[in-house]
Design an enzyme around this catalytic site. Structure first.
Site, PDB file in Angstrom:
ATOM      1  N   HIS A   1       0.709  11.914  -9.112  1.00 19.25           N
ATOM      2  CA  HIS A   1      -0.417  11.743  -8.188  1.00 19.25           C
ATOM      3  C   HIS A   1      -0.716  13.076  -7.514  1.00 19.25           C
ATOM      4  O   HIS A   1       0.140  13.647  -6.856  1.00 19.25           O
ATOM      5  CB  HIS A   1      -0.083  10.689  -7.120  1.00 19.25           C
ATOM      6  CG  HIS A   1      -0.282   9.293  -7.588  1.00 19.25           C
ATOM      7  ND1 HIS A   1      -0.663   8.266  -6.774  1.00 19.25           N
ATOM      8  CD2 HIS A   1      -0.179   8.754  -8.822  1.00 19.25           C
ATOM      9  CE1 HIS A   1      -0.785   7.155  -7.470  1.00 19.25           C
ATOM     10  NE2 HIS A   1      -0.480   7.414  -8.713  1.00 19.25           N
TER      11      HIS A   1
ATOM     12  N   TYR B   1      -3.441   4.757   2.451  1.00 16.85           N
ATOM     13  CA  TYR B   1      -2.810   4.456   3.740  1.00 16.85           C
ATOM     14  C   TYR B   1      -3.937   4.093   4.697  1.00 16.85           C
ATOM     15  O   TYR B   1      -4.834   4.915   4.925  1.00 16.85           O
ATOM     16  CB  TYR B   1      -2.062   5.679   4.274  1.00 16.85           C
ATOM     17  CG  TYR B   1      -0.787   6.018   3.512  1.00 16.85           C
ATOM     18  CD1 TYR B   1       0.438   5.501   3.907  1.00 16.85           C
ATOM     19  CD2 TYR B   1      -0.813   6.861   2.403  1.00 16.85           C
ATOM     20  CE1 TYR B   1       1.608   5.822   3.230  1.00 16.85           C
ATOM     21  CE2 TYR B   1       0.349   7.186   1.712  1.00 16.85           C
ATOM     22  CZ  TYR B   1       1.559   6.657   2.134  1.00 16.85           C
ATOM     23  OH  TYR B   1       2.722   6.969   1.463  1.00 16.85           O
TER      24      TYR B   1
ATOM     25  N   PRO C   1       9.096   3.714   6.523  1.00 18.86           N
ATOM     26  CA  PRO C   1       8.647   4.010   5.152  1.00 18.86           C
ATOM     27  C   PRO C   1       7.303   4.734   5.038  1.00 18.86           C
ATOM     28  O   PRO C   1       6.966   5.205   3.955  1.00 18.86           O
ATOM     29  CB  PRO C   1       8.572   2.632   4.485  1.00 18.86           C
ATOM     30  CG  PRO C   1       8.519   1.652   5.600  1.00 18.86           C
ATOM     31  CD  PRO C   1       9.190   2.270   6.770  1.00 18.86           C
TER      32      PRO C   1
ATOM     33  N   LYS D   1       9.705   8.656   2.466  1.00 20.37           N
ATOM     34  CA  LYS D   1      10.707   9.725   2.544  1.00 20.37           C
ATOM     35  C   LYS D   1      12.168   9.294   2.392  1.00 20.37           C
ATOM     36  O   LYS D   1      13.037  10.153   2.235  1.00 20.37           O
ATOM     37  CB  LYS D   1      10.552  10.478   3.881  1.00 20.37           C
ATOM     38  CG  LYS D   1       9.279  11.295   3.944  1.00 20.37           C
ATOM     39  CD  LYS D   1       9.331  12.443   2.964  1.00 20.37           C
ATOM     40  CE  LYS D   1       7.986  13.076   2.704  1.00 20.37           C
ATOM     41  NZ  LYS D   1       7.753  13.384   1.305  1.00 20.37           N
TER      42      LYS D   1
ATOM     43  N   TYR E   1       4.262  15.804   2.561  1.00 20.25           N
ATOM     44  CA  TYR E   1       4.222  14.627   1.679  1.00 20.25           C
ATOM     45  C   TYR E   1       4.858  14.929   0.314  1.00 20.25           C
ATOM     46  O   TYR E   1       5.627  14.117  -0.202  1.00 20.25           O
ATOM     47  CB  TYR E   1       2.780  14.115   1.509  1.00 20.25           C
ATOM     48  CG  TYR E   1       2.747  12.694   0.984  1.00 20.25           C
ATOM     49  CD1 TYR E   1       2.640  11.616   1.858  1.00 20.25           C
ATOM     50  CD2 TYR E   1       2.869  12.433  -0.377  1.00 20.25           C
ATOM     51  CE1 TYR E   1       2.649  10.313   1.384  1.00 20.25           C
ATOM     52  CE2 TYR E   1       2.883  11.136  -0.860  1.00 20.25           C
ATOM     53  CZ  TYR E   1       2.765  10.081   0.027  1.00 20.25           C
ATOM     54  OH  TYR E   1       2.792   8.784  -0.441  1.00 20.25           O
TER      55      TYR E   1
END
Ligand code: RFL
Ligand code: PHB
Length: 392
Positions: free
Chosen positions: A75, A203, A295, A299, A387
């Site tokens: 991704h 998100y 979550p 991570k 990220y």
């Protein structure tokens, strides 16, 4: 009592324990893994879905990268929404690397298959595990299997037994300091055999609470919604879940959502937790045994992997040259990275969730921060670098 000798006794057969075992094996270092449950139980836990490059590299080094390379989905970015607004963080542009969507279940399966193929020792269904003499040069681990008392004599103990394990509690209370923040909500997760609503993760910050659209593969989706910390899975029919999810994501996304029966549904609490130090004598804590992140940002498993990296390098240095520098600095090196990841997970969780005592002002602050992130390259770069994973 039956006594066995090994170099490293690994308590816990989750991803941290298995990854460490296979990395050590690749350098000819012998270990025995002790697991409280069974292989099937470990593989039935639906957890992480997003892997950083660091973990991918460790899987390759441990000789378990092949299936991940074929079946994992890289991704290059992720979507963030608030209300009906949506924007993208471009990992390729801002951090120069992608993340990989490949489930924790698959990582663990690959590690178990490799452990079996290389003839490595694993004891399942161990009970009453106790770590002895970790503050000496001759630690040992005692336990029972099917009522029979057993003992492992070793050079080092790796405590990879998760948040509820025995390893952390072996470190005396006057040596250990714990830091904790419990969030006043949980995540209700659903796995369904449906195509993901988007090819990237979404998100979502919504007035009704957080939501996440994730996936495992082209026909397996993973969705989460923020729920009350005291909620029960039985309170949520599939229909109730899907209609709440649709209300929390942008309308155009909700219109495309393909729903279906859930094949797994569970609630996870959200917590930030760190224990210091991560080493006591010859006992080293790795992964969830030492720290927990909420979550948001994916991570947990990735940070377990960075601990494994530092410990593996330290043990390798010790066995190859007798040099203790790596093991002596393990706790310091691992914690330096852990705290940065704790900060990112806390920041992203705080930005995306609805808090019970949140005022209209607090909500405006979230929206202002999201709009800043949407329009500011430096903020996007900071988010992307965290990220995809900070360097080891
Ligand atoms: P685990 O996986 O808890 O494994 C520990 C193992 O130790 C065993 N054990 C014992 N064995 C012997 N003796 C004892 N006394 C023992 N006590 C316990 C247990 O049975 C178990 O098999 O810890 P480990 O290996 O450190 O791995 C950590 C990860 O599992 C965890 O951080 C992640 O799953 C967190 N997480 C995510 N991490 C990510 O990097 N990316 C994600 O996308 C992501 N999503 C998630 C998540 C965790 C979630 N939940 C349910 C907490 C999503 C969710 C919903
Ligand atoms: C998941 O797919 O389970 C997942 C993905 C991203 C997260 C958390 C969980 O931040």
């Amino acid at each position: 009592m039956k006594s066995t000798r090994t170099q490293v006794c690994i308590v816990g057969g989750g991803p941290s324990g298995l990854l460490l075992a296979q990395l050590l094996h690749s350098k000819g270092i012998d270990s025995i893994v002790l697991e409280r449950t069974t292989r099937d139980y470990v593989l039935s836990r639906i957890r992480a879905g997003v892997l950083e490059q660091g973990l991918l590299g460790l899987m390759e080094e441990a000789g378990v990268g092949q299936r991940m390379r074929q079946q994992g989905i890289p991704h290059d970015g992720t979507l963030i929404s608030y209300g009906d607004e949506k924007f993208r963080i471009d990992f390729a542009k801002h951090a120069g690397m992608p993340v990989m969507v490949y489930g924790q279940t698959e990582v663990t399966r690959d590690l178990y298959d490799a452990r079996e193929a290389t003839g490595g020792a694993i004891e399942f269904n161990v009970e009453h595990v106790k770590i002895h003499d970790a503050d000496t040069d001759k630690p040992s681990v005692r336990f029972q299997v099917a009522g029979e008392a057993r003992e492992i004599l070793c050079d080092f103990v790796a405590g990879c037994d998760g948040f509820h394990g025995v390893s952390r509690k072996t470190i005396p209370e006057n040596v250990r300091k714990e830091y904790e923040k419990v969030y006043p909500f949980g995540w209700l997760g659903v796995l369904s055999e449906t195509p993901p609503v988007d090819h990237e993760l979404i998100y979502a910050n919504s007035k009704r609470g957080f939501a996440l659209c994730s996936m495992r593969n082209a026909n397996l989706s993973r969705y989460y919604i923020q729920c009350s910390a005291h909620d029960k899975v039985e309170n949520w029919s599939d229909d109730a879940f899907w209609s709440e999810l649709k209300r929390r994501i942008p309308q155009e996304t909700a219109a495309k959502l393909v729903t279906g029966p859930s094949i797994e549904k569970s609630i996870a609490p959200l917590r930030s937790f760190v224990t210091e130090p991560m080493r006591w004598g010859r006992l080293f804590l790795c992964g969830d045994a030492a720290h927990i992140v909420p979550p948001t940002g994916a991570k947990g498993l990735n940070t377990a992997a960075s601990d494994v990296h530092y410990l593996y390098q330290g043990l390798r240095q010790f066995y190859e040259s007798g040099d203790k520098e790596g093991i002596d600095h393990y706790s310091q090196r691992a914690l330096a990275r852990v705290w940065k990841v704790e900060r990112f997970s806390w920041w992203f969780s705080s930005l995306m969730h609805r808090f019970p005592d949140q005022s209209d002002f607090d909500h405006k602050m979230q929206v202002a921060e999201l709009e800043f992130l949407r329009s500011n390259d430096a903020a996007q770069k900071a988010m992307a670098e965290n990220y995809v994973g900070l360097p080891y």
